[in-house]
Design a protein around this motif. Structure first.
Motif, mmCIF file in Angstrom:
data_model
loop_
_atom_site.group_PDB
_atom_site.id
_atom_site.type_symbol
_atom_site.label_atom_id
_atom_site.label_comp_id
_atom_site.label_asym_id
_atom_site.label_seq_id
_atom_site.Cartn_x
_atom_site.Cartn_y
_atom_site.Cartn_z
ATOM 1 N N ASP A 98 -5.477 -11.493 -40.081
ATOM 2 C CA ASP A 98 -4.357 -12.298 -39.702
ATOM 3 C C ASP A 98 -4.277 -13.119 -38.582
ATOM 4 O OD1 ASP A 98 -2.426 -11.516 -42.158
ATOM 5 O OD2 ASP A 98 -1.667 -10.064 -41.030
ATOM 6 N N ALA A 99 -5.522 -13.237 -38.017
ATOM 7 C CA ALA A 99 -5.790 -13.821 -36.634
ATOM 8 C C ALA A 99 -5.242 -15.260 -36.715
ATOM 9 C CB ALA A 99 -7.284 -13.968 -36.322
ATOM 10 N N LYS A 100 -5.847 -15.891 -37.965
ATOM 11 C CA LYS A 100 -5.034 -17.381 -38.039
ATOM 12 C C LYS A 100 -3.199 -17.483 -38.041
ATOM 13 C CE LYS A 100 -6.045 -21.755 -40.209
ATOM 14 N NZ LYS A 100 -6.875 -22.731 -41.280
ATOM 15 N N ALA A 101 -3.161 -16.649 -38.826
ATOM 16 C CA ALA A 101 -1.317 -16.729 -38.991
ATOM 17 C C ALA A 101 -0.840 -16.195 -37.690
ATOM 18 C CB ALA A 101 -0.873 -15.455 -40.058
ATOM 19 N N LEU A 102 -1.411 -15.339 -36.708
ATOM 20 C CA LEU A 102 -0.705 -14.872 -35.569
ATOM 21 C C LEU A 102 -0.996 -15.899 -34.370
ATOM 22 C CD1 LEU A 102 -1.588 -10.918 -35.956
ATOM 23 C CD2 LEU A 102 0.793 -12.202 -36.266
ATOM 24 N N VAL A 103 -1.574 -17.056 -34.750
ATOM 25 C CA VAL A 103 -1.670 -18.124 -33.366
ATOM 26 C C VAL A 103 -0.545 -18.333 -32.853
ATOM 27 C CG1 VAL A 103 -2.630 -20.348 -32.777
ATOM 28 C CG2 VAL A 103 -4.049 -18.670 -34.358
ATOM 29 N N PRO A 104 0.581 -18.616 -33.420
ATOM 30 C CA PRO A 104 1.646 -18.729 -32.395
ATOM 31 C C PRO A 104 2.185 -17.577 -31.581
ATOM 32 C CG PRO A 104 2.128 -19.211 -34.782
ATOM 33 C CD PRO A 104 0.935 -18.574 -34.906
ATOM 34 N N ALA A 105 1.930 -16.438 -32.011
ATOM 35 C CA ALA A 105 2.284 -15.310 -31.319
ATOM 36 C C ALA A 105 1.280 -14.945 -30.179
ATOM 37 C CB ALA A 105 2.275 -14.027 -32.205
ATOM 38 N N GLU A 106 -0.072 -15.400 -30.362
ATOM 39 C CA GLU A 106 -1.052 -15.435 -29.476
ATOM 40 C C GLU A 106 -0.817 -16.421 -28.272
ATOM 41 O OE1 GLU A 106 -4.243 -13.568 -28.812
ATOM 42 O OE2 GLU A 106 -2.461 -12.447 -29.512
ATOM 43 N N ILE A 107 -0.250 -17.497 -28.593
ATOM 44 C CA ILE A 107 0.284 -18.633 -27.587
ATOM 45 C C ILE A 107 1.165 -17.810 -26.772
ATOM 46 C CG2 ILE A 107 1.456 -20.786 -27.288
ATOM 47 C CD1 ILE A 107 0.153 -21.933 -29.892
ATOM 48 N N MET A 108 2.339 -17.307 -27.378
ATOM 49 C CA MET A 108 3.111 -16.588 -26.532
ATOM 50 C C MET A 108 2.774 -15.635 -25.572
ATOM 51 S SD MET A 108 6.329 -17.732 -27.131
ATOM 52 C CE MET A 108 7.460 -16.110 -26.935
ATOM 53 N N ARG A 109 1.724 -14.668 -26.260
ATOM 54 C CA ARG A 109 1.173 -13.778 -25.256
ATOM 55 C C ARG A 109 0.330 -14.334 -24.259
ATOM 56 N NH1 ARG A 109 -3.655 -12.274 -24.628
ATOM 57 N NH2 ARG A 109 -4.667 -13.412 -26.303
ATOM 58 N N SER A 110 -0.501 -15.456 -24.375
ATOM 59 C CA SER A 110 -1.253 -15.906 -23.222
ATOM 60 C C SER A 110 -0.188 -16.764 -22.205
ATOM 61 C CB SER A 110 -2.001 -17.111 -23.922
ATOM 62 O OG SER A 110 -2.964 -16.741 -24.852
ATOM 63 N N THR A 111 0.869 -17.151 -23.015
ATOM 64 C CA THR A 111 1.952 -17.952 -22.041
ATOM 65 C C THR A 111 2.678 -16.799 -20.969
ATOM 66 O OG1 THR A 111 2.420 -19.717 -23.442
ATOM 67 C CG2 THR A 111 4.051 -19.424 -21.769
ATOM 68 N N TYR A 112 3.099 -15.765 -21.639
ATOM 69 C CA TYR A 112 3.546 -14.870 -20.832
ATOM 70 C C TYR A 112 2.864 -14.130 -20.057
ATOM 71 C CZ TYR A 112 8.261 -15.729 -22.781
ATOM 72 O OH TYR A 112 9.512 -16.221 -23.019
ATOM 73 N N GLN A 113 1.743 -13.700 -20.488
ATOM 74 C CA GLN A 113 0.753 -13.153 -19.373
ATOM 75 C C GLN A 113 0.308 -13.873 -18.209
ATOM 76 O OE1 GLN A 113 -2.692 -11.551 -22.365
ATOM 77 N NE2 GLN A 113 -2.527 -10.139 -20.848
ATOM 78 N N ALA A 114 0.359 -15.444 -18.572
ATOM 79 C CA ALA A 114 0.027 -16.305 -17.363
ATOM 80 C C ALA A 114 1.278 -16.284 -16.500
ATOM 81 C CB ALA A 114 -0.165 -17.708 -17.964
ATOM 82 N N LEU A 115 2.546 -16.151 -16.995
ATOM 83 C CA LEU A 115 3.600 -16.017 -16.282
ATOM 84 C C LEU A 115 3.795 -14.873 -15.228
ATOM 85 C CD1 LEU A 115 6.443 -17.380 -15.756
ATOM 86 C CD2 LEU A 115 7.378 -16.090 -17.749
ATOM 87 N N LEU A 116 3.274 -13.585 -15.922
ATOM 88 C CA LEU A 116 3.358 -12.290 -15.441
ATOM 89 C C LEU A 116 2.205 -12.441 -14.431
ATOM 90 C CD1 LEU A 116 4.253 -9.601 -15.584
ATOM 91 C CD2 LEU A 116 2.318 -8.931 -16.926
#
Length: 279
Positions: free
Chosen positions: A223-241
């Motif tokens: 499901d890696a390709k389908a979950l790319v939008p969620a991974e963008i969220m993870r990367s964004t919020y980890q950077a914010l953290l």
């Protein structure tokens, strides 16, 4: 432009930003879903409306989702169609409404276990419903969505500590964790910024980081390709953290954000990993 598209455009959120990577039909579905989440959340937070009116509005959404809307408005019709198109269980959407209803009156959470029941409703349920629209089919993606949802919402809570205090004196940080660092609820309400506060916030950030690591570990390759939008969220919020951590959590007097350039860099990285197609 549909009502849901306009709501999403006006929100300018990190999620709305991440949705741009989706193929058109799935993107339109997520725009409708995001608009639903935005409307019920804004309804709970609208301090200009009497609390009874807000309770009634959220109850109407819950009743309609569970038993059908008698006279649905345009967004409600879109949401019902979306649920049918992607086979989204109504209990996930009603959980989101229930989470928003928890925000109507100030409450306290004794432990992380208590808080996680709230974060499940307002974030994990969002992720689980989103899996349907993303086209993620591996059952392991549900574990990913739950871990990620907890991490995202905890990051939100850390970012919004000062803002929440000014909005009905809301406190989401677990009281047991405040006590661990000998930092009291009175200290928090008084916006006491000292070593105890920074240590307590770092402890919460460590918890969020662990949740992000768990999400990465359980994410199925299928499901890696389908979950790319969620991974963008993870990367964004980890950077914010990390931005908050690097600045010693000065959340009483500012709201942390990533620059548009930083968000675009994250988006571009995942866009290339996805294969460069969002049409």
């Amino acid at each position: 432009m549909t009502d849901s598209a306009e709501i999403t455009k006006q929100a300018k959120s990190n999620l709305a930003f991440a949705l741009q990577i989706l193929p058109k039909e799935r993107r339109e579905g997520m725009v409708t879903f995001y608009a639903f989440c935005r409307v019920v959340d804004d309804l709970a937070d609208d301090l200009d409306r009497p609390i009874e009116e807000r309770e009634s509005g959220l109850a109407a959404w819950q009743e309609g989702l569970e038993h059908g809307f008698v006279d649905p408005d345009p967004l409600q019709r879109e949401v019902v169609e979306l649920m049918g198109q992607y086979d989204i269980p109504s209990h996930l959407l009603t959980a989101i409404v229930e989470g928003c209803r928890m925000d109507l009156r100030p409450q306290r959470f004794g432990t992380w276990e208590d808080l996680s029941q709230y974060t499940y409703k307002v974030a994990c349920a969002v992720g689980l419903a989103s899996l349907k629209v993303f086209g993620a089919n591996d059952p392991a993606s549900e574990r990913y969505a739950v871990a990620l949802g907890h991490g995202l919402q905890l990051t939100n809570i850390l970012r919004d500590v000062g803002e929440d205090l000014g909005n009905g004196c809301r406190i989401y940080l677990p009281l047991a964790d405040l006590a661990r660092f000998q930092y009291t609820e009175r200290d928090l309400v008084g916006r006491v910024y000292d070593g105890r506060f920074v240590a307590m916030m770092a402890y919460q950030a460590d918890r969020a980081d662990a949740l992000y690591r768990e999400a990465i570990e359980v994410m199925p390759k299928s499901d890696a390709k389908a979950l790319v939008p969620a991974e963008i969220m993870r990367s964004t919020y980890q950077a914010l953290l990390e931005k908050m951590r690097g600045d010693a959590f000065k959340v009483f007097n500012q709201r942390y954000r990533l620059s548009k350039a930083r968000k675009m860099a994250i988006f571009s990285k995942h866009f290339l990993l996805r294969g460069g197609s969002a049409a």
